[in-house]
Enzyme design. Structure first.
Site, mmCIF file in Angstrom:
data_model
loop_
_atom_site.group_PDB
_atom_site.id
_atom_site.type_symbol
_atom_site.label_atom_id
_atom_site.label_comp_id
_atom_site.label_asym_id
_atom_site.label_seq_id
_atom_site.Cartn_x
_atom_site.Cartn_y
_atom_site.Cartn_z
ATOM 1 N N ILE A 64 -3.293 6.317 -6.855
ATOM 2 C CA ILE A 64 -4.650 6.603 -7.528
ATOM 3 C C ILE A 64 -4.917 6.687 -8.736
ATOM 4 C CG2 ILE A 64 -3.694 8.274 -6.868
ATOM 5 C CD1 ILE A 64 -2.133 9.290 -8.817
ATOM 6 N N HIS A 78 7.610 -1.395 -7.059
ATOM 7 C CA HIS A 78 6.478 -1.260 -6.173
ATOM 8 C C HIS A 78 5.841 -2.808 -6.420
ATOM 9 C CE1 HIS A 78 5.696 0.316 -10.530
ATOM 10 N NE2 HIS A 78 4.113 -1.007 -10.147
ATOM 11 N N HIS A 99 1.858 -4.507 -6.188
ATOM 12 C CA HIS A 99 0.743 -3.700 -5.572
ATOM 13 C C HIS A 99 0.064 -5.011 -5.396
ATOM 14 C CE1 HIS A 99 -0.155 -1.578 -9.903
ATOM 15 N NE2 HIS A 99 1.236 -2.551 -10.320
#
Ligand code: AMP
Ligand code: ZN
Length: 139
Positions: free
Chosen positions: A31, A99, A101
């Site tokens: 986001i 995570h 990217h």
């Protein structure tokens, strides 16, 4: 983990713009995108970093990254694609749930300084010494 943002997204308690999921992973839009199509792939189980994540979850992340890389190439036609993964606050990891990217490099994208370091030859003795130190610690 109860308070972890990405665990909440995995549990459906927080919204996300989902791109893909399977038994092990969920991929959704970042986001605060660095560029159009900035994607995050997370394991459904909570692991803080590369130091904790288990083999099958890590494998699933990387297999999903290839699937999403193809989807990004087909849908956005980027000039390239950067994969970035940060471990620990010292490396600027902000969300402490592993995570990966995927950052499409499109014309006009802001620069990614991490990908543009200057090639300055290092001291070979120091490089060898450090490589040997790491090699000796491999389990
Ligand atoms: P880092 O931990 O520095 O590798 O980056 C964390 C990333 O998570 C940042 O790029 C944030 O924009 C992104 N992020 C944080 N909260 C959310 C959220 N609720 N949905 C999607 N992306 C998020
Ligand atoms: Zn989590």
């Amino acid at each position: 983990m109860a308070e972890c943002i990405f665990c909440k997204i995995v549990r459906g308690e927080m919204p996300c713009f989902k791109m893909y999921e399977n038994e092990y992973v969920l991929a959704f839009a970042d986001i605060n995108p660095i560029s159009k199509g900035h994607t995050l792939i997370v394991p459904k189980k909570h692991f803080e970093s590369l130091w904790e994540i288990q083999d099958e979850d890590l494998s699933a992340i990387h297999l999903a990254s290839r699937k999403l890389a193809h989807a990004i190439r087909e849908s956005l036609k980027p000039l390239g694609l950067a994969a970035l993964q940060l471990n620990g606050k010292g490396a600027n990891q902000v969300v402490m749930h592993y995570h990966l990217h995927l950052i499409p490099r499109l014309g006009g994208s802001p620069s990614l300084p991490m990908t543009e370091w200057e090639f300055k030859p290092g001291n070979r003795d120091a490089i060898r010494e450090t490589a040997q130190k790491i090699a000796a610690a491999v389990k």
